[in-house]
Design an enzyme around this catalytic site. Structure first.
Site, PDB file in Angstrom:
ATOM      1  N   LYS A 155       2.282  -2.306  16.289  1.00  0.00           N
ATOM      2  CA  LYS A 155       3.663  -1.693  15.672  1.00  0.00           C
ATOM      3  C   LYS A 155       3.801  -0.254  14.721  1.00  0.00           C
ATOM      4  O   LYS A 155       4.883   0.003  15.365  1.00  0.00           O
ATOM      5  CB  LYS A 155       3.936  -2.866  14.614  1.00  0.00           C
ATOM      6  CG  LYS A 155       4.731  -2.809  13.437  1.00  0.00           C
ATOM      7  CD  LYS A 155       4.593  -3.624  12.117  1.00  0.00           C
ATOM      8  CE  LYS A 155       6.111  -3.538  10.803  1.00  0.00           C
ATOM      9  NZ  LYS A 155       6.044  -4.443  10.191  1.00  0.00           N
ATOM     10  N   GLN A 156       2.979   0.489  14.358  1.00  0.00           N
ATOM     11  CA  GLN A 156       2.684   1.454  13.701  1.00  0.00           C
ATOM     12  C   GLN A 156       1.521   1.917  14.610  1.00  0.00           C
ATOM     13  O   GLN A 156       0.795   1.364  14.251  1.00  0.00           O
ATOM     14  CB  GLN A 156       3.202   1.868  11.572  1.00  0.00           C
ATOM     15  CG  GLN A 156       2.465   0.574  11.436  1.00  0.00           C
ATOM     16  CD  GLN A 156       2.596  -0.050  10.219  1.00  0.00           C
ATOM     17  OE1 GLN A 156       3.235   1.213   9.295  1.00  0.00           O
ATOM     18  NE2 GLN A 156       2.755  -0.715   9.666  1.00  0.00           N
ATOM     19  N   GLU A 193      -0.593  -4.354  11.514  1.00  0.00           N
ATOM     20  CA  GLU A 193      -0.206  -5.279  11.629  1.00  0.00           C
ATOM     21  C   GLU A 193       0.061  -6.614  12.836  1.00  0.00           C
ATOM     22  O   GLU A 193       0.360  -7.505  12.333  1.00  0.00           O
ATOM     23  CB  GLU A 193       1.344  -5.142  10.849  1.00  0.00           C
ATOM     24  CG  GLU A 193       1.090  -4.517   9.641  1.00  0.00           C
ATOM     25  CD  GLU A 193       1.764  -4.740   8.601  1.00  0.00           C
ATOM     26  OE1 GLU A 193       3.823  -4.698   8.930  1.00  0.00           O
ATOM     27  OE2 GLU A 193       1.537  -4.816   7.373  1.00  0.00           O
ATOM     28  N   TRP A 225       0.667  -1.410  -0.046  1.00  0.00           N
ATOM     29  CA  TRP A 225       0.153  -0.349  -0.267  1.00  0.00           C
ATOM     30  C   TRP A 225       1.010   1.099   0.395  1.00  0.00           C
ATOM     31  O   TRP A 225       0.259   2.579   0.614  1.00  0.00           O
ATOM     32  CB  TRP A 225      -0.651   0.085   1.765  1.00  0.00           C
ATOM     33  CG  TRP A 225      -0.137  -0.126   2.459  1.00  0.00           C
ATOM     34  CD1 TRP A 225       0.779  -0.002   2.550  1.00  0.00           C
ATOM     35  CD2 TRP A 225      -1.084   0.873   3.582  1.00  0.00           C
ATOM     36  NE1 TRP A 225       1.277   0.493   3.995  1.00  0.00           N
ATOM     37  CE2 TRP A 225       0.545   0.937   4.883  1.00  0.00           C
ATOM     38  CE3 TRP A 225      -2.064   1.435   3.966  1.00  0.00           C
ATOM     39  CZ2 TRP A 225      -0.081   1.310   5.964  1.00  0.00           C
ATOM     40  CZ3 TRP A 225      -2.100   1.943   4.980  1.00  0.00           C
ATOM     41  CH2 TRP A 225      -1.084   2.237   6.375  1.00  0.00           C
ATOM     42  N   ASP A 226       2.217   0.786  -0.353  1.00  0.00           N
ATOM     43  CA  ASP A 226       3.465   2.643  -0.272  1.00  0.00           C
ATOM     44  C   ASP A 226       2.857   3.625  -0.782  1.00  0.00           C
ATOM     45  O   ASP A 226       3.240   4.281  -0.449  1.00  0.00           O
ATOM     46  CB  ASP A 226       4.549   2.046   0.566  1.00  0.00           C
ATOM     47  CG  ASP A 226       4.689   0.817   1.233  1.00  0.00           C
ATOM     48  OD1 ASP A 226       5.678   1.068   1.671  1.00  0.00           O
ATOM     49  OD2 ASP A 226       4.198  -0.277   1.250  1.00  0.00           O
TER      50      ASP A 226
END
Length: 828
Positions: free
Chosen positions: A616-617, A496, A357-358
């Protein structure tokens, strides 16, 4: 390392950091890229020469932990770099082949020139331990003008001796994909059917093909000693190697120069009769190195003019490096290709070169500088829409279910297993449940069309893509009578870490807030598209996609009734998040130090991160990255919730304390969100995002490839995050939120046919300049007022008082509205 405005220089030779330098010194042009490895070295623990062509994938089957697993990789192509040398002083035998790893090395310097797109290495070797020295200078380019060409000019200067320099320049087809240590159990031999040959006196070639995708690849190399007639030469050809060796006389104090020009073609290139013939013809007609270099400089000059983002100081120098690497992966040449956004660029083999998805972090920058590249990247997604629709049908759903990892043909490329290097165990990988990738694609379609005004794309490929993604969300939503809400179950969010509930037998989570809110946004944008489509086109599209007459009504109902969970006044990351255990963050930091990959630490302990409130983020906070504050509040109102500044700040603080930042994207998103929620705390995250690859803050990941999303995201942090820039149909909207460290900067953007709109931000004012043209005036909305800037003029506008309340922003951004949408009384 020494950094100047346009150059990055590494002094000395450090084997421990060589692979990091190779990544950061990669040269490319959007068609292919080559890591900055020394041409004298082979692949091994210290060095990893790699050349990658955009979209060149191959699929192999491996046996891992007793399971047969299939993986598709971006292929490490034959190496065009090899050029080794040794000297023979008069009356003495030939010395050893020299390289930076040689004991004879006494000086070494490597300089990356961003302005001109070149890599220059200077080395000095002591031949007898004292007075006899060899000075070597090598300049390298991967041509930005002719994207099939690359070249190296290597100069040798004798000091204190005379004799001969022997130079072997080759093409090496005996390469594998071994650039990522944790993939060492996977099959890595992607090339087969090698053949080598010679063409004329100075040119050799090598051709091969990929094992399963059957892509034919050819390299040709022309090697010449410049200005020397008394050169002895010979050719060496084996099954996987082709080289030319030149022996050149040199006098004391004299410099001899050898030029190597290479060409790379694949069977995917248009307008060729075959890769080998094309490669040989390209090097035979290529001009000499000085002319190649001049044309290369000119191409980069044009690129920099379009990519303009001028920020003073150290931050500006890093941002320039980020622009450089984004353009080496995604240049105007990319607009001619069928490729997506590889998460690690064309710089290494991490993530196997897959498309995630970057692009969500990359396209916003490209939209305002290289919209033709954005359109091509979205067309890559459109061409794989049939595969996404098949995936949805196989899952029992309507619409399009895009894969979390995409490669050549659009099928799901996410691996079934992943290795935890800390425990050595192979574990099930459930990241394919990140269906929010579809919302990211829809968001990119909408943002591109808003910025570019490309209604042709919006009404055709864009509409079809967006509507099919909306159908997936409408069909995925299940009515819950107890909540009187729609729910989306069995997904994984951007975090994630959490891929299931503690003790659950099936993976997936329910009602991930980011997934549900972005799904609601997609459904409303699908309705907007349907409203703006010409009647004939809408009827044609409905008929071709077999959209029932009552489907849009369901889209609207779902868009207003998707469930958003809360706990203790905080927006929950997903349903049940509030019931998870708290983690003793201080204890884990004390024991392990770096806990960015907390999931691996806990799994190695026999525990699971699924048990804890630990991310994680950014997950919920990603909503603050995608949507300006008032648009986000409008989305929550649409869903029947109230979201004010206090609730959002409390939510930001809550997750900030519970995030390990195990992704380079995390610092970027937090910097963006905190710039508006808690400005004093934003810079620390902005600085981490800026230095993520330069300092390899993730601990060994950058040597495997740059983090393209994070690099492009830092550009957009300045371009849109700190300016509040929204490129909509009726106006160029600005809502600045400057940081002290970015009190002065300049952005040049392309907006709706105007090629170079100049925005200059100061502490209290912004200058908007529009180049002279026959185009329409630009409406600029700032602080509740609109101003008109006609082509050929510029205006200074005062920034609004940040304490002053601002009028509500519209959430739809419908194309086609006029500059008078705010009313004539608001005009300057």
């Amino acid at each position: 390392m020494t950094v100047h405005a346009w150059t990055w220089t590494y002094e000395g030779y450090d084997p421990q950091t060589e692979r990091l330098r190779e990544t950061l010194c990669t040269l490319g042009n959007g068609l292919f890229a080559t890591r900055g490895a020394a041409s004298e070295t082979d692949a091994g623990p210290t060095h990893y020469p790699g050349t990658y062509a955009a979209g060149c994938y191959n699929r192999l089957t491996s046996t891992v932990a007793g399971h047969r697993t299939e993986n598709e990789d971006m292929v490490n192509l034959p190496n065009w770099l090899p050029l080794r040398y040794r000297v023979r002083p008069a009356g003495a035998p030939s010395g050893p082949w020299l390289s930076p790893d040689s004991a004879e090395l006494t000086e070494h310097r490597q300089t990356l020139d961003l302005r001109h797109g070149t890599l220059t290495r200077r080395s000095v070797y002591a031949l007898d331990g004292r007075s006899q020295r060899l000075h070597v200078k090598q300049q390298r380019l991967v041509h930005m003008g002719d994207p099939h060409l690359a070249a190296q000019r290597t100069s040798f200067t004798a000091e204190g001796w005379a004799g001969e320099v022997e130079v072997e320049a080759g093409l090496d087809g005996d390469v594998r994909n071994t650039g990522v240590e944790r993939y060492h159990d996977l099959a890595d031999r992607h090339l087969t059917n090698w053949l080598t040959g010679q063409e004329a006196d100075d040119t050799v070639w090598l051709r091969c093909s990929t094992v399963s995708s059957d892509i034919r690849i050819a390299l040709a190399a022309r090697t010449r000693a410049v200005g020397h007639r008394t050169v002895r030469s010979r050719t060496r050809l084996t099954a996987r190697w082709a080289s030319r060796t030149l022996t050149v006389p040199v006098a004391d104090g004299q410099t001899v120069t050898v030029d190597k020009t290479a060409a790379l073609y694949t069977s995917g290139d248009p307008a060729i009769s075959g890769p080998r013939q094309a490669a040989v013809a390209a090097v035979r007609r290529a001009p000499g190195f000085p002319r190649l270099l001049a044309l290369h400089h000119r191409a980069w000059e044009h690129l920099w003019r379009r990519a303009e983002l001028d920020v003073p100081g150290d931050a500006g120098r890093i941002l320039r490096l980020h622009i450089f690497h984004v353009l080496q992966t995604l240049s105007p040449h990319t607009a001619e290709l069928d490729v997506g956004v590889p998460a690690r660029g064309l710089h290494g083999e991490a993530y196997r070169g897959h498309v995630f998805w970057d692009e969500l972090f990359v396209l916003p920058y490209l939209n305002l500088h290289f919209p033709e590249v954005s359109r091509a990247l979205l067309t890559y997604r459109y061409r794989r829409l049939p595969a996404a629709c098949r995936a949805a049908r196989e899952a029992g759903r309507a619409g399009a279910m895009y894969p979390w990892q995409s490669g050549s043909d659009g099928r799901e490329e996410t691996q079934d297993l992943h290795l935890n290097p800390r425990s050595g165990r192979w574990l099930p990988d459930h990241s394919r449940l990140q269906h929010h990738v579809g919302s990211a694609i829809a968001y990119n379609v909408w943002q591109y069309c808003q910025a570019s005004g490309d209604t042709e794309f919006l009404h055709s490929k864009g509409a079809e893509t967006l509507l099919q993604i909306a159908r997936l969300w409408a069909d995925s939503a299940v009515w819950d009578t107890s909540l009187v809400r729609y729910r989306v179950r069995g997904v994984v969010g951007p975090d994630e870490y959490h891929d299931g509930y503690p003790g659950a037998t099936a993976p997936g989570l329910d009602d991930n807030t980011y997934t549900n809110v972005t799904a609601a946004w997609v459904l409303m944008r699908a309705l907007d598209v349907c409203r703006v489509l010409p009647d004939s086109r809408r009827h044609e599209l409905y008929e071709r996609l077999q959209i029932a007459s009552d489907e849009p009504e369901r889209w609207e109902h779902v868009a207003h009734k998707l469930h958003v969970p809360y706990h203790h006044g905080i927006i929950s990351q997903f349903a049940g998040y509030g019931e998870l255990a708290e983690l003793d963050w201080a204890w884990y930091r004390k024991r392990y130090g770096d806990i960015r990959r907390l999931d691996r630490i806990l799994e190695a302990e026999g525990d699971t991160v699924n048990r804890y409130k630990a991310s994680k983020q950014a997950d919920v906070l990603m909503l603050g990255y995608l949507f300006p504050p008032r648009e986000l509040a409008g989305l929550f109102r649409q869903l029947g919730h109230h979201l004010d500044d206090d609730m959002w700040r409390n939510t930001v603080d809550y997750y900030l304390r519970r995030t390990s930042h195990g992704s380079t994207l995390s610092a970027l998103v937090h910097a963006w969100v905190l710039a508006r929620a808690r400005r004093d705390d934003a810079w620390a995250f902005a600085e981490e995002a800026l230095t993520g690859d330069v300092a390899d803050t993730q601990g060994g990941t950058t040597p495997e490839g740059i983090h393209l999303g994070a690099m492009a995201g830092t550009l957009d942090l300045v371009q849109r995050g700190l300016t509040g820039l929204e490129a909509s149909g009726d106006a160029l909207r600005l809502d600045p939120s400057p940081l002290p460290q970015f009190s002065k900067f300049r952005v040049g953007i392309r907006y709706r046919g105007h090629w170079d709109v100049d925005l200059r931000f100061r502490a209290e004012r912004v200058r908007v300049g529009v180049p002279d043209s026959d185009g329409d005036p630009i409406c600029v909305a700032l602080g509740g007022r609109t101003s008109t800037v006609t082509p050929g003029t510029a205006r200074w506008l005062d920034l609004p008082n940040p304490e002053r309340s601002r009028p509500p922003a519209r959430t739809s951004g419908k194309p086609g509205a006029s500059c008078r949408a705010y009313g004539p009384e608001a005009q300057d």
